[in-house]
Motif scaffolding. Structure first.
Motif, PDB file in Angstrom:
ATOM      1  N   UNK A 315       0.853  -1.191   0.000  1.00 53.42           N
ATOM      2  CA  UNK A 315       0.000   0.000   0.000  1.00 53.42           C
ATOM      3  C   UNK A 315       0.885   1.236   0.000  1.00 53.42           C
ATOM      4  N   UNK A 316       0.438   2.278  -0.689  1.00 52.60           N
ATOM      5  CA  UNK A 316       1.189   3.544  -0.663  1.00 52.60           C
ATOM      6  C   UNK A 316       0.733   4.418   0.501  1.00 52.60           C
ATOM      7  N   UNK A 317      -0.143   3.883   1.366  1.00 53.69           N
ATOM      8  CA  UNK A 317      -0.765   4.722   2.388  1.00 53.69           C
ATOM      9  C   UNK A 317      -0.205   4.574   3.801  1.00 53.69           C
ATOM     10  N   UNK A 318       0.885   3.829   3.985  1.00 53.57           N
ATOM     11  CA  UNK A 318       1.377   3.691   5.366  1.00 53.57           C
ATOM     12  C   UNK A 318       1.692   5.043   5.992  1.00 53.57           C
ATOM     13  N   UNK A 319       2.109   6.016   5.162  1.00 48.81           N
ATOM     14  CA  UNK A 319       2.392   7.357   5.707  1.00 48.81           C
ATOM     15  C   UNK A 319       1.157   7.884   6.448  1.00 48.81           C
ATOM     16  N   UNK A 320      -0.047   7.594   5.927  1.00 49.34           N
ATOM     17  CA  UNK A 320      -1.260   8.133   6.550  1.00 49.34           C
ATOM     18  C   UNK A 320      -1.559   7.400   7.854  1.00 49.34           C
ATOM     19  N   UNK A 321      -1.299   6.094   7.869  1.00 48.32           N
ATOM     20  CA  UNK A 321      -1.639   5.335   9.071  1.00 48.32           C
ATOM     21  C   UNK A 321      -0.565   5.466  10.138  1.00 48.32           C
ATOM     22  N   UNK A 322       0.699   5.537   9.741  1.00 44.47           N
ATOM     23  CA  UNK A 322       1.757   5.731  10.733  1.00 44.47           C
ATOM     24  C   UNK A 322       2.105   7.202  10.937  1.00 44.47           C
ATOM     25  N   UNK A 323       2.106   7.973   9.847  1.00 41.63           N
ATOM     26  CA  UNK A 323       2.485   9.384   9.960  1.00 41.63           C
ATOM     27  C   UNK A 323       1.427  10.205  10.679  1.00 41.63           C
ATOM     28  N   UNK A 324       0.170  10.044  10.274  1.00 40.23           N
ATOM     29  CA  UNK A 324      -0.900  10.794  10.944  1.00 40.23           C
ATOM     30  C   UNK A 324      -0.973  10.357  12.407  1.00 40.23           C
ATOM     31  N   UNK A 325      -0.798   9.060  12.661  1.00 40.92           N
ATOM     32  CA  UNK A 325      -0.800   8.568  14.049  1.00 40.92           C
ATOM     33  C   UNK A 325       0.371   9.178  14.828  1.00 40.92           C
ATOM     34  N   UNK A 326       1.536   9.302  14.175  1.00 42.73           N
ATOM     35  CA  UNK A 326       2.686   9.901  14.848  1.00 42.73           C
ATOM     36  C   UNK A 326       2.448  11.385  15.139  1.00 42.73           C
ATOM     37  N   UNK A 327       1.726  12.054  14.265  1.00 45.17           N
ATOM     38  CA  UNK A 327       1.391  13.455  14.511  1.00 45.17           C
ATOM     39  C   UNK A 327       0.456  13.574  15.720  1.00 45.17           C
ATOM     40  N   UNK A 328      -0.560  12.724  15.755  1.00 43.68           N
ATOM     41  CA  UNK A 328      -1.542  12.827  16.841  1.00 43.68           C
ATOM     42  C   UNK A 328      -1.063  12.234  18.161  1.00 43.68           C
ATOM     43  N   UNK A 329      -0.052  11.354  18.147  1.00 46.68           N
ATOM     44  CA  UNK A 329       0.331  10.754  19.429  1.00 46.68           C
ATOM     45  C   UNK A 329       0.825  11.823  20.403  1.00 46.68           C
ATOM     46  N   UNK A 330       1.739  12.676  19.954  1.00 49.65           N
ATOM     47  CA  UNK A 330       2.236  13.728  20.846  1.00 49.65           C
ATOM     48  C   UNK A 330       1.219  14.853  21.006  1.00 49.65           C
ATOM     49  N   UNK A 331       0.447  15.115  19.947  1.00 49.00           N
ATOM     50  CA  UNK A 331      -0.587  16.158  20.052  1.00 49.00           C
ATOM     51  C   UNK A 331      -1.602  15.793  21.146  1.00 49.00           C
ATOM     52  N   UNK A 332      -1.877  14.496  21.282  1.00 47.54           N
ATOM     53  CA  UNK A 332      -2.807  14.062  22.334  1.00 47.54           C
ATOM     54  C   UNK A 332      -2.209  14.296  23.724  1.00 47.54           C
ATOM     55  N   UNK A 333      -0.873  14.193  23.841  1.00 50.76           N
ATOM     56  CA  UNK A 333      -0.248  14.504  25.129  1.00 50.76           C
ATOM     57  C   UNK A 333      -0.460  15.977  25.451  1.00 50.76           C
ATOM     58  N   UNK A 334      -0.302  16.820  24.428  1.00 47.78           N
ATOM     59  CA  UNK A 334      -0.490  18.264  24.625  1.00 47.78           C
ATOM     60  C   UNK A 334      -1.949  18.579  24.940  1.00 47.78           C
TER      61      UNK A 334
END
Ligand code: ZN
Length: 590
Positions: A315-334
């Protein structure tokens, strides 16, 4: 007629031998001979691992008679046809001595396994319900062992497990069976509720974790995420399976649990103040895997709907599943108040620096990085920094850029949050796979913006994402700080007391001088160099200076003339401009 359940038992007669004995009984095997297989990979970890290589013995029987079992390939077998009415049982002995979140591990202190390592798939009966009997190892030393898992006890069946007990568990089908890892042993058990959903944390390994602090922080993060996607939560309970070790960091997401490996020193301790970096990283890992409960376990790319467990699922979409998740993981801490804005900006800065320091970002696009995860990102070697960009790190920056683009273009009316909620409602809740263009279409529909060029530049081009320009309207200034000392043009590691080149950058000074990854540096300009003295020696030089380098390649001493280069190891610094504006307030909630 509802299909009859597949019955499994899992047992370890002698845990110190690191073996599980697992049986799989099929009540109505295929009349022409029943096929069985073990998965080649585990969803969430995109590498062919061939779990069947750990099967050390396998046999089949029916009606107390042995049945011929023909091996078809590296991970599948066919049992000969049995008389109608007879159940077929296959018994495997499986070696389990890999302490990672991906496989299985057992000794006299504990047992952990993923279903992908131990439960055979009954071909053609994947949708049948499964019953699993977890058996306590024999002997008094195992009398205190308990079970932590998100598998449901088989309530109503004879021998059903009690809460945290051995006995019978159930799964609706094979896909669910392999999505609930199991820990058995004398773990520490912490419990809390988030939005009414019971949560557990089982910590294995020696540790001195301050459980109160951990569940206080986790509860805030989990509630924040459940409310982000909307109540009710998609799972009726959730389990964090944590293995604390000396050194380690890793996690794997599942539909109602996660398996985590961490350094015990990253866990909070009694009397700890503030938010040490190690604990912040651990909470970031918990937050990351928890966000996957929605994004990848339920909102899934088309290629994973369903998973093909025999081979690579491209799939060409791992960036969306891992990248978006990586963006929100720390954002959720904030957003949950666990960290503040300066901490968060520091984390984003570290991700930006990481991408800027990867020359492979100029060779590989995000879409390519996703597609080639199986053979490149998951199989790193000395040339990886030259050739590969991380779909986690650059994917997180793509998510940040998309969020900022949406917020700026709509004067704060639409954000990536809205896009994620729409993905959840339209794909996650309906079980429809996400197509390659769906994210763009939803973002355009919700925002009214034209995003074709944004997606083309971000996903299918290697140009850097213009974060300076995107962040400025939000009152966040991004600057680049260049390292001061001149550069060798290599990544440096250590080999005992010696300096080892782990990567030689393409077209950099070291490569032009003829040095290679793996070379051990002995001396610069005739002076011995060690990991401690390298920077001191280089700091006294200027870019353009020539130096003589002595190095070992294998056991051969070689001499190189190297012209030092300017250091392009850039550090990203993010600063808030003094007065918060409305866009930043809506984004970071100050
Ligand atoms: Zn992930």
């Amino acid at each position: 007629m509802p299909s009859l359940p597949i019955r499994y038992t899992l047992h370890s007669p002698h845990p110190a031998a690191h073996r599980f004995t697992v049986t799989c009984t099929v009540t109505d095997p295929a009349p022409a001979g029943q096929k069985f297989a073990l998965p080649a990979w585990i969803p969430g970890s995109y590498l062919i691992r061939d779990f069947a290589r750990h099967i050390v013995a396998i046999r089949a029987e029916a009606g107390n008679k042995s049945v011929r079992l023909e091996k078809l390939n590296k991970h599948s077998w066919r049992a000969a046809a049995v008389k109608p009415g007879l159940a077929l049982t296959v018994t495997c002995e499986i070696y389990a001595w890999d302490l990672s979140v991906r496989t299985a591990h057992i000794d006299q202190t504990h047992a952990f396994f993923n279903g992908t390592s131990v439960f055979l798939r009954v071909l053609g009966q994947e949708s049948s319900p499964c019953l699993v009997e977890l058996q306590r190892p024999p002997g008094k030393e195992f009398a205190a062992w308990r079970v932590a898992t998100a598998l449901s006890p088989a309530t109503g069946e004879k021998g059903a497990a009690r809460r945290h007990g051995f006995g019978l568990y159930r799964a609706e089908n094979y896909d669910e069976l392999i999505d609930h890892p199991v820990e058995m042993g004398t773990f520490t058990l912490l419990e809390f509720e988030a939005c009414g959903v019971p949560h557990e944390v089982a910590i294995t390994g020696q540790h001195d974790c301050d459980g109160e602090r951990l569940i206080t922080d986790l509860k805030r993060i989990c509630e924040r995420q459940i409310r982000f996607f909307g109540e009710p939560a998609p799972m009726s309970r959730y389990v964090f399976l944590v293995t604390a070790v000396g050194e380690g960091h890793g996690g794997l997401e599942h539909r109602a649990s996660t398996a985590l490996l961490c350094s015990r020193n990253d866990l909070p301790y009694a009397g700890m103040r503030g938010m040490p970096e190690g604990y912040r990283n651990f909470l970031g890992l918990c937050s990351h895997e928890y966000f996957h409960t929605w994004n990848v376990k339920r909102i899934k790319p088309m290629a994973f709907s369903p998973y093909d467990l025999e081979r690579e699922n491209y799939t060409t979409q791992l960036w969306a599943f891992e990248g978006i998740t990586s963006y929100y993981d720390d954002l959720a801490l904030l957003r949950s108040g666990v960290i503040g804005v300066p901490d968060w900006l520091e984390l984003i800065g570290a991700t930006i620096s990481n991408v800027w320091r990867t020359p492979g970002r100029l060779r590989q696009t995000l879409a390519e990085s996703s597609f080639d995860a199986w053979s490149k990102f998951y199989r790193p070697d000395e040339n990886t920094p030259n050739a590969v960009v991380s779909y986690y790190a650059k994917g997180a920056l793509a998510a940040l850029a998309l969020d900022l683009t949406l917020r700026y273009g709509t004067h704060g009316k639409t954000s990536l949050d809205d896009v994620m909620r729409a993905l959840w409602q339209r794909f996650g809740q309906t079980g429809t796979g996400v197509g390659d263009d769906d994210l763009r279409q939803i973002a355009e529909e919700l925002s009214g913006l034209k995003l074709g060029r944004f997606f083309a530049n971000t996903l299918h081009d290697t140009r850097d994402i213009p974060l300076e320009r995107l962040l400025a309207p939000f009152g966040v200034r991004l600057t680049r700080e260049k390292a001061k000392i001149p550069a060798l043009g290599a990544r440096i590691g250590s080999d005992g007391e010696s300096v080892k080149l782990t990567t030689v950058y393409d077209d950099g000074p070291a490569q032009q001088a003829g040095l290679s990854a793996g070379d051990i540096l002995i001396a610069l300009d005739g002076l011995r160099v060690t990991p401690k003295t390298l920077d001191t020696l280089l700091a006294r030089k200027q870019p353009g200076n020539s130096i003589t380098v002595h190095a070992f390649r294998r056991d051969e001493l070689m001499k190189f003339d190297l012209t030092l280069g300017a250091n392009d190891n850039t550090t990203a610094r993010l600063r808030q401009t003094p007065a918060p504006n409305a866009l930043r307030r809506a984004w970071l909630g100050e």
